[in-house]
Design a protein around this motif. Structure first.
Motif, PDB file in Angstrom:
ATOM      1  N   ARG A 296      33.650  15.611  59.797  1.00 48.03           N
ATOM      2  CA  ARG A 296      34.706  14.885  59.098  1.00 48.03           C
ATOM      3  C   ARG A 296      35.783  14.737  60.190  1.00 48.03           C
ATOM      4  NH1 ARG A 296      35.850  18.357  53.923  1.00 48.03           N
ATOM      5  NH2 ARG A 296      35.826  19.918  55.497  1.00 48.03           N
ATOM      6  N   LEU A 297      36.435  13.682  60.126  1.00 43.66           N
ATOM      7  CA  LEU A 297      37.499  13.195  61.122  1.00 43.66           C
ATOM      8  C   LEU A 297      38.615  12.575  60.317  1.00 43.66           C
ATOM      9  CD1 LEU A 297      35.264  11.211  63.589  1.00 43.66           C
ATOM     10  CD2 LEU A 297      35.952  13.516  63.915  1.00 43.66           C
ATOM     11  N   ASP A 298      39.815  12.840  60.943  1.00 44.60           N
ATOM     12  CA  ASP A 298      40.961  12.090  60.249  1.00 44.60           C
ATOM     13  C   ASP A 298      41.569  11.411  61.427  1.00 44.60           C
ATOM     14  OD1 ASP A 298      43.192  13.795  61.305  1.00 44.60           O
ATOM     15  OD2 ASP A 298      42.108  15.361  59.955  1.00 44.60           O
ATOM     16  N   THR A 299      42.752  10.353  60.785  1.00 41.61           N
ATOM     17  CA  THR A 299      43.273   9.591  61.805  1.00 41.61           C
ATOM     18  C   THR A 299      44.419   8.954  61.164  1.00 41.61           C
ATOM     19  OG1 THR A 299      43.359   7.879  63.567  1.00 41.61           O
ATOM     20  CG2 THR A 299      42.088   7.275  61.596  1.00 41.61           C
ATOM     21  N   ARG A 300      45.491   8.362  61.887  1.00 36.87           N
ATOM     22  CA  ARG A 300      46.614   7.805  61.307  1.00 36.87           C
ATOM     23  C   ARG A 300      46.412   6.295  60.923  1.00 36.87           C
ATOM     24  NH1 ARG A 300      50.447   9.400  65.813  1.00 36.87           N
ATOM     25  NH2 ARG A 300      50.406   7.044  66.082  1.00 36.87           N
ATOM     26  N   ALA A 301      46.765   5.508  60.068  1.00 36.91           N
ATOM     27  CA  ALA A 301      46.663   4.437  59.734  1.00 36.91           C
ATOM     28  C   ALA A 301      46.948   3.377  60.925  1.00 36.91           C
ATOM     29  CB  ALA A 301      47.544   3.881  58.312  1.00 36.91           C
TER      30      ALA A 301
ATOM     31  N   LEU B 184      44.105   8.503  57.243  1.00 37.36           N
ATOM     32  CA  LEU B 184      42.801   7.907  56.602  1.00 37.36           C
ATOM     33  C   LEU B 184      41.495   8.991  57.020  1.00 37.36           C
ATOM     34  CD1 LEU B 184      42.907   4.229  58.247  1.00 37.36           C
ATOM     35  CD2 LEU B 184      42.670   4.894  55.711  1.00 37.36           C
ATOM     36  N   TRP B 185      40.689   9.309  56.250  1.00 34.29           N
ATOM     37  CA  TRP B 185      39.540  10.152  56.582  1.00 34.29           C
ATOM     38  C   TRP B 185      38.235   9.481  56.788  1.00 34.29           C
ATOM     39  CZ3 TRP B 185      43.762  10.039  53.587  1.00 34.29           C
ATOM     40  CH2 TRP B 185      44.597  11.338  53.970  1.00 34.29           C
ATOM     41  N   TYR B 186      37.513  10.167  57.749  1.00 36.14           N
ATOM     42  CA  TYR B 186      35.902   9.595  57.809  1.00 36.14           C
ATOM     43  C   TYR B 186      35.033  10.728  57.756  1.00 36.14           C
ATOM     44  CZ  TYR B 186      37.788   5.097  59.587  1.00 36.14           C
ATOM     45  OH  TYR B 186      38.703   3.870  59.610  1.00 36.14           O
ATOM     46  N   SER B 187      33.863  10.500  57.515  1.00 36.42           N
ATOM     47  CA  SER B 187      32.659  11.448  57.600  1.00 36.42           C
ATOM     48  C   SER B 187      31.357  10.828  58.177  1.00 36.42           C
ATOM     49  CB  SER B 187      32.625  12.180  56.335  1.00 36.42           C
ATOM     50  OG  SER B 187      32.118  11.535  55.291  1.00 36.42           O
ATOM     51  N   LYS B 188      30.420  11.730  58.413  1.00 38.44           N
ATOM     52  CA  LYS B 188      29.134  11.408  58.943  1.00 38.44           C
ATOM     53  C   LYS B 188      28.264  12.205  58.744  1.00 38.44           C
ATOM     54  CE  LYS B 188      26.794   9.453  62.979  1.00 38.44           C
ATOM     55  NZ  LYS B 188      26.712   9.143  64.322  1.00 38.44           N
ATOM     56  N   SER B 189      27.142  12.038  58.146  1.00 39.22           N
ATOM     57  CA  SER B 189      25.867  12.847  58.109  1.00 39.22           C
ATOM     58  C   SER B 189      25.593  13.160  59.443  1.00 39.22           C
ATOM     59  CB  SER B 189      24.929  12.402  57.048  1.00 39.22           C
ATOM     60  OG  SER B 189      23.663  13.225  56.927  1.00 39.22           O
TER      61      SER B 189
END
Length: 57
Positions: free
Chosen positions: A17-22, A50-55
């Motif tokens: 899981r990652l996050d970043t700014r808009a 913003l949040w991201y994820s990857k299996s």
């Protein structure tokens, strides 16, 4: 990022899981190009928009 993913798999992790700014459009595009998808918020940092994820399976 590919090395981070490989090491995470070696440690038995199944998801990153990652996050970043808009306003950091470049990081958003990088994450998306590597197969990360927007996900529900998972952190509450002051710079997380913003949040991201990857299996990893």
């Amino acid at each position: 990022m590919l090395e981070v993913e490989r090491r995470a798999r070696d440690m038995g992790l199944t998801r990153l899981r990652l996050d970043t700014r808009a306003d950091l459009v470049e990081s958003q595009r990088l994450y998306e190009s590597l197969g990360y998808a927007e996900s529900a918020p998972h952190s509450g940092g002051p710079y997380s928009d913003l949040w991201y994820s990857k299996s990893l399976r």
